[in-house]
Scaffold this motif. Structure first.
Motif, PDB file in Angstrom:
ATOM      1  N   SER A 542      41.884 -52.396   9.921  1.00  0.00           N
ATOM      2  CA  SER A 542      42.082 -52.865  11.425  1.00  0.00           C
ATOM      3  C   SER A 542      40.993 -53.768  11.685  1.00  0.00           C
ATOM      4  O   SER A 542      39.781 -53.436  11.599  1.00  0.00           O
ATOM      5  CB  SER A 542      41.789 -51.642  12.298  1.00  0.00           C
ATOM      6  OG  SER A 542      41.520 -51.744  13.730  1.00  0.00           O
ATOM      7  N   PRO A 543      41.314 -54.909  11.904  1.00  0.00           N
ATOM      8  CA  PRO A 543      39.958 -56.119  12.436  1.00  0.00           C
ATOM      9  C   PRO A 543      39.528 -55.352  13.638  1.00  0.00           C
ATOM     10  O   PRO A 543      38.074 -55.758  13.839  1.00  0.00           O
ATOM     11  CB  PRO A 543      40.793 -57.244  12.753  1.00  0.00           C
ATOM     12  CG  PRO A 543      42.421 -56.882  12.851  1.00  0.00           C
ATOM     13  CD  PRO A 543      42.800 -55.539  12.102  1.00  0.00           C
ATOM     14  N   ASN A 544      40.058 -54.904  14.686  1.00  0.00           N
ATOM     15  CA  ASN A 544      39.375 -54.502  15.692  1.00  0.00           C
ATOM     16  C   ASN A 544      38.498 -53.205  15.498  1.00  0.00           C
ATOM     17  O   ASN A 544      37.320 -53.367  16.083  1.00  0.00           O
ATOM     18  CB  ASN A 544      40.536 -53.832  16.740  1.00  0.00           C
ATOM     19  CG  ASN A 544      41.404 -54.913  17.391  1.00  0.00           C
ATOM     20  OD1 ASN A 544      41.688 -55.637  16.835  1.00  0.00           O
ATOM     21  ND2 ASN A 544      42.022 -54.807  18.828  1.00  0.00           N
ATOM     22  N   ARG A 545      38.705 -52.355  14.527  1.00  0.00           N
ATOM     23  CA  ARG A 545      37.880 -51.470  14.069  1.00  0.00           C
ATOM     24  C   ARG A 545      36.387 -52.128  13.651  1.00  0.00           C
ATOM     25  O   ARG A 545      35.427 -51.692  13.672  1.00  0.00           O
ATOM     26  CB  ARG A 545      38.370 -50.323  13.251  1.00  0.00           C
ATOM     27  CG  ARG A 545      37.328 -49.317  12.837  1.00  0.00           C
ATOM     28  CD  ARG A 545      38.119 -48.249  11.973  1.00  0.00           C
ATOM     29  NE  ARG A 545      39.010 -47.339  12.902  1.00  0.00           N
ATOM     30  CZ  ARG A 545      40.188 -47.575  12.988  1.00  0.00           C
ATOM     31  NH1 ARG A 545      41.101 -48.272  12.377  1.00  0.00           N
ATOM     32  NH2 ARG A 545      41.040 -46.747  14.134  1.00  0.00           N
ATOM     33  N   LEU A 546      36.498 -52.901  12.780  1.00  0.00           N
ATOM     34  CA  LEU A 546      35.775 -53.807  12.010  1.00  0.00           C
ATOM     35  C   LEU A 546      34.794 -54.351  13.136  1.00  0.00           C
ATOM     36  O   LEU A 546      33.455 -54.434  12.923  1.00  0.00           O
ATOM     37  CB  LEU A 546      36.196 -54.727  11.005  1.00  0.00           C
ATOM     38  CG  LEU A 546      34.951 -55.694  10.715  1.00  0.00           C
ATOM     39  CD1 LEU A 546      34.232 -54.795   9.669  1.00  0.00           C
ATOM     40  CD2 LEU A 546      36.080 -56.747   9.649  1.00  0.00           C
ATOM     41  N   ASN A 547      35.355 -55.056  14.099  1.00  0.00           N
ATOM     42  CA  ASN A 547      34.499 -55.796  15.197  1.00  0.00           C
ATOM     43  C   ASN A 547      33.814 -54.688  15.977  1.00  0.00           C
ATOM     44  O   ASN A 547      32.443 -54.900  16.135  1.00  0.00           O
ATOM     45  CB  ASN A 547      35.683 -56.275  16.210  1.00  0.00           C
ATOM     46  CG  ASN A 547      35.014 -57.121  17.470  1.00  0.00           C
ATOM     47  OD1 ASN A 547      33.948 -57.743  17.158  1.00  0.00           O
ATOM     48  ND2 ASN A 547      35.641 -57.205  18.375  1.00  0.00           N
ATOM     49  N   VAL A 548      34.260 -53.372  16.281  1.00  0.00           N
ATOM     50  CA  VAL A 548      33.481 -52.438  16.820  1.00  0.00           C
ATOM     51  C   VAL A 548      32.173 -52.278  15.873  1.00  0.00           C
ATOM     52  O   VAL A 548      31.051 -51.894  16.478  1.00  0.00           O
ATOM     53  CB  VAL A 548      34.417 -51.356  17.297  1.00  0.00           C
ATOM     54  CG1 VAL A 548      33.513 -50.200  17.704  1.00  0.00           C
ATOM     55  CG2 VAL A 548      35.414 -51.871  18.403  1.00  0.00           C
ATOM     56  N   ALA A 549      32.522 -51.775  14.725  1.00  0.00           N
ATOM     57  CA  ALA A 549      31.672 -51.526  13.918  1.00  0.00           C
ATOM     58  C   ALA A 549      30.410 -52.315  13.705  1.00  0.00           C
ATOM     59  O   ALA A 549      29.213 -51.873  13.635  1.00  0.00           O
ATOM     60  CB  ALA A 549      32.018 -51.137  12.469  1.00  0.00           C
ATOM     61  N   VAL A 550      30.498 -53.744  13.776  1.00  0.00           N
ATOM     62  CA  VAL A 550      29.610 -54.596  13.398  1.00  0.00           C
ATOM     63  C   VAL A 550      28.939 -55.023  14.714  1.00  0.00           C
ATOM     64  O   VAL A 550      28.143 -56.059  14.631  1.00  0.00           O
ATOM     65  CB  VAL A 550      30.040 -55.872  12.447  1.00  0.00           C
ATOM     66  CG1 VAL A 550      30.766 -55.328  11.190  1.00  0.00           C
ATOM     67  CG2 VAL A 550      31.252 -56.567  13.407  1.00  0.00           C
ATOM     68  N   THR A 551      29.334 -54.688  15.808  1.00  0.00           N
ATOM     69  CA  THR A 551      28.815 -55.112  17.012  1.00  0.00           C
ATOM     70  C   THR A 551      28.120 -54.001  17.716  1.00  0.00           C
ATOM     71  O   THR A 551      27.944 -54.087  19.096  1.00  0.00           O
ATOM     72  CB  THR A 551      29.710 -55.681  18.134  1.00  0.00           C
ATOM     73  OG1 THR A 551      30.851 -55.023  18.084  1.00  0.00           O
ATOM     74  CG2 THR A 551      30.331 -56.834  17.373  1.00  0.00           C
ATOM     75  N   ARG A 552      27.552 -52.913  17.197  1.00  0.00           N
ATOM     76  CA  ARG A 552      26.930 -51.618  17.806  1.00  0.00           C
ATOM     77  C   ARG A 552      25.493 -51.787  17.685  1.00  0.00           C
ATOM     78  O   ARG A 552      24.590 -51.095  18.582  1.00  0.00           O
ATOM     79  CB  ARG A 552      27.243 -50.405  17.218  1.00  0.00           C
ATOM     80  CG  ARG A 552      28.668 -50.112  17.225  1.00  0.00           C
ATOM     81  CD  ARG A 552      29.530 -49.873  18.562  1.00  0.00           C
ATOM     82  NE  ARG A 552      29.894 -51.341  18.741  1.00  0.00           N
ATOM     83  CZ  ARG A 552      30.425 -51.424  20.193  1.00  0.00           C
ATOM     84  NH1 ARG A 552      30.077 -50.834  21.235  1.00  0.00           N
ATOM     85  NH2 ARG A 552      31.121 -52.564  20.157  1.00  0.00           N
ATOM     86  N   ALA A 553      24.986 -52.830  16.842  1.00  0.00           N
ATOM     87  CA  ALA A 553      23.456 -53.024  16.460  1.00  0.00           C
ATOM     88  C   ALA A 553      22.878 -53.948  17.434  1.00  0.00           C
ATOM     89  O   ALA A 553      23.161 -54.858  17.590  1.00  0.00           O
ATOM     90  CB  ALA A 553      23.385 -53.276  14.946  1.00  0.00           C
ATOM     91  N   ARG A 554      21.688 -53.581  17.827  1.00  0.00           N
ATOM     92  CA  ARG A 554      20.533 -54.556  18.472  1.00  0.00           C
ATOM     93  C   ARG A 554      19.817 -55.146  17.373  1.00  0.00           C
ATOM     94  O   ARG A 554      19.204 -56.220  17.818  1.00  0.00           O
ATOM     95  CB  ARG A 554      19.882 -53.878  19.722  1.00  0.00           C
ATOM     96  CG  ARG A 554      20.675 -53.118  20.770  1.00  0.00           C
ATOM     97  CD  ARG A 554      19.660 -52.611  21.776  1.00  0.00           C
ATOM     98  NE  ARG A 554      19.171 -51.576  21.284  1.00  0.00           N
ATOM     99  CZ  ARG A 554      19.568 -50.167  22.028  1.00  0.00           C
ATOM    100  NH1 ARG A 554      20.235 -50.091  22.754  1.00  0.00           N
ATOM    101  NH2 ARG A 554      18.902 -49.253  21.197  1.00  0.00           N
ATOM    102  N   MET A 555      19.298 -54.634  16.327  1.00  0.00           N
ATOM    103  CA  MET A 555      18.418 -54.964  15.502  1.00  0.00           C
ATOM    104  C   MET A 555      18.987 -55.553  14.101  1.00  0.00           C
ATOM    105  O   MET A 555      18.701 -56.571  13.897  1.00  0.00           O
ATOM    106  CB  MET A 555      17.162 -54.075  15.365  1.00  0.00           C
ATOM    107  CG  MET A 555      16.368 -53.784  16.564  1.00  0.00           C
ATOM    108  SD  MET A 555      15.531 -55.300  17.156  1.00  0.00           S
ATOM    109  CE  MET A 555      14.325 -55.464  15.967  1.00  0.00           C
ATOM    110  N   LYS A 556      19.707 -54.282  13.575  1.00  0.00           N
ATOM    111  CA  LYS A 556      20.220 -54.384  12.270  1.00  0.00           C
ATOM    112  C   LYS A 556      21.515 -53.832  12.054  1.00  0.00           C
ATOM    113  O   LYS A 556      21.618 -52.776  12.366  1.00  0.00           O
ATOM    114  CB  LYS A 556      19.034 -54.156  11.242  1.00  0.00           C
ATOM    115  CG  LYS A 556      19.309 -54.795   9.852  1.00  0.00           C
ATOM    116  CD  LYS A 556      18.404 -54.056   8.707  1.00  0.00           C
ATOM    117  CE  LYS A 556      18.268 -54.825   7.399  1.00  0.00           C
ATOM    118  NZ  LYS A 556      17.941 -56.325   7.340  1.00  0.00           N
TER     119      LYS A 556
END
Length: 608
Positions: A542-556
């Protein structure tokens, strides 16, 4: 086929698909059900009983009979898919009880007799064995009954049904009054707030990751409350509702104005907020006779199901000035209908580039085409305000999602704050001190399906190094697509860092992390052979799930994945029979692989 007929069919299809999947699952061999996490066997149970009848509707127990309150379960190795709030069946020969998961630890967990089932959970304490219990998934029709109640309410309101059909087919003409823009946020946030106030019926707010969606909702509700409006805040999950209510309550600072409707296990995020009142139900007549609650501006938070009278009486009699639907891109159209029916004006907030609703596939029914947000966004593009400035993602972290999902329309509110090379890291220095804030760690270790001890141990190494360098445990988050891997990570942390870390650290699925953020995020994909999960490939890719996963971090943000995940994308893209949604998912994963900063793990580096 009329609107009502198609809705009725959709409600039936959803239950039929659920029944079919459950019957197929329970028809499989016991060992397969155990390995897939839907059944647990050979369990040890310790019981706690009510003193007398648990409710006024249950008859008093006689003799040595007792009503079950809680059951504490111990097992040798828990790989179940169960989580807090899940209904399960606890059984031992002829003994069988439907209960809810109240607490879920690495191996032990606690069951609680739910409100509706407790009257049936009666046992003779002389015949109460402790060993040999079994837990199975339960097939419930509660969603069917709630949605069927919505259908019946619509059937009784033909004029509104016609209005609803025009709205959901793009025939509604929305208008906005002239009004000056507020100045409480950035220009796009101010525009969203202004249009929410001035629309004659609805407005859509698209909030990409970190763009202040919750802040914007809180400001909208604050101003509505000041003008004496009654507001319902809803979402597909209690977590999303609670996050909104926290932000709203912190603006208002007065528990008379904010009520959350739900049960105790649905309130984790708001338990310590003194400015929120919690209730299991709030019928309109109970509200109107309660002097402790504001009778002017007022906000209620709850799921749409709370409005499905008479199947649910939690919010009986309410009609709200405004309904605000958060995470609307994760809400199905049938689920959105109870909320739509009870609002004079509607504000939908979401992002159709993030997680989709879980609905039956390939039904040909328009109610399952997409989420309510995507449907409206496609029909009314002129009624969308895009929040376009991310306060979470710095220049480094925003690069990949902006290219893959947002056509470069999102800007970072701040630059890269500092390099990541100053930590002392005995376990995973190449990862923790890598100079990039976004990092894809590629390995070649092959593990069990949906569960990777290798990735779990590597995750524990990273967490251990971060904690030893003073990173607060509250600023670290671990995610995986699979519940089995969540448990595997908890086991690795239990061994390396102890029970306090394994219990306190946020470790959960991507679905539970949407709407949240941490300084450091680790995403373990835990799938070394995607070809073996053909029936769930669209879920995994799921591209949407990947989007959520890689956009949760503030630093790394560290993504850990087996190389096969990406090489298999080429096979999917070259296969002419690959369904279009899976084609798109494989393409996005391949583009992510090409764009990411990669760190390849080699054999001699795998054990530190």
């Amino acid at each position: 086929m009329t609107f009502l007929q198609q809705l009725s069919n959709a409600i039936d299809i959803q239950q039929q698909r659920q029944d079919q999947e459950y019957n197929e699952l329970m028809g499989r061999p016991l060992q397969e059900r155990v390995s897939r996490g839907y059944t647990m066997t050979n369990l040890h149970a310790e019981f706690e009983f009510y003193d007398g009848a648990p409710t006024r509707f249950a008859p008093a127990p006689t003799g040595t009979q007792r009503y079950i309150d809680r059951v504490r379960i111990r097992c040798d190795y828990n790989i179940s898919k169960f989580r807090e709030g899940t209904q399960v069946r606890l059984s031992h020969g002829p003994l069988s009880f439907v209960m809810e998961i109240e607490r879920d630890d690495v191996n032990d967990f606690t069951l609680h007799s739910g409100t509706y089932e407790v009257k049936n959970n009666l046992i003779d304490i002389r015949n109460c064995p402790h060993d040999g219990w079994e837990v199975n998934a339960v097939n419930s029709d509660i969603t069917y009954r709630l949605l069927r109640a919505t259908w019946e309410n619509l059937y009784a309101r033909p004029d509104f049904c016609d209005h609803l059909e025009r709205f959901l087919t793009g025939q509604f003409q929305n208008r906005y009054r002239e009004s000056p823009s507020p100045t409480c946020g950035n220009p796009s946030q101010n525009e969203a707030i202004r249009k929410a106030f001035t629309c004659n019926y609805f407005h859509l707010i698209q909030g990409p990751p970190g763009t202040g969606k919750t802040f914007t909702i809180a400001k909208i509700v604050y101003y509505l409350m000041k003008s004496g409006k009654k507001v319902f805040v809803t979402a597909p999950t209690h977590t999303a509702i609670n996050n909104c209510l926290n932000a709203i309550a912190n603006e208002l600072q007065d528990k008379r104005f904010v009520v959350k409707v739900g049960e105790r296990h649905q309130a984790d995020e708001i338990l310590h907020n003194p400015h929120i009142t919690r209730k299991s139900s709030l019928r309109i007549r109970d509200y109107q006779s309660n002097p402790e609650l504001s009778q002017a501006g007022f906000v209620v938070g709850g799921t749409p199901f709370a409005l499905c009278y008479p199947a649910s009486k939690k919010l009986e009699g309410w009609q709200f000035d405004y309904v605000i639907v958060d995470e609307a891109a994760q809400m199905s159209i049938p689920l959105a209908l109870p909320a739509i029916m009870h609002g004079r004006r509607l504000i939908f907030v979401g992002d159709h580039q993030q997680l989709d609703p879980i609905v039956p596939q390939d039904t040909g029914n328009r109610f399952f085409d997409c989420s309510v947000f995507k449907r409206l966004a496609d029909l009314y593009p002129q009624d969308i305000t895009l929040l376009d400035q991310s306060y979470r993602l710095n220049d480094n972290l925003i690069r990949i999602p902006n290219g893959l999902f947002y056509d470069g329309r999102i800007t970072a509110a701040h630059e890269l704050e500092r390099p990541y090379t100053s930590f002392t890291c005995p376990r995973a220095p190449q990862i923790v001190n890598h100079p990039s804030g976004e990092l894809l760690v590629v390995h070649h270790e092959f593990d069990s399906l949906g569960r990777s001890p290798y990735e779990a141990n590597l995750t524990a190494d990273i967490v251990s190094d971060l904690l030893s360098n003073g990173v607060p445990i509250s600023e670290i988050g671990v995610m995986s697509p699979y519940r089995a891997q969540i448990r595997e990570v908890k086991r690795a942390l239990l061994e390396q860092c102890g029970p306090e870390v394994a219990t306190a650290l946020f470790i959960d699925t991507v679905e539970r992390m949407q709407g949240q953020e941490r300084d450091y995020i680790i995403y373990t994909l835990s799938n070394s052979n995607p070809a073996e999960v053909e029936d769930r490939l669209e879920f995994f890719y799921s591209p949407n799930r990947l989007n959520v996963a890689v956009t949760r971090a503030r630093m790394k943000c560290v993504v850990i994945a087996n190389e096969k995940i990406f090489t298999f994308c080429d096979e999917l893209l070259q296969n002419p029979t690959t369904p279009p949604p899976l084609q798109r998912g494989a393409e996005v994963f391949r583009r992510y692989y090409d764009a990411a900063t990669r760190l390849e793990m080699v054999a001699e580096e795998e054990d530190w």
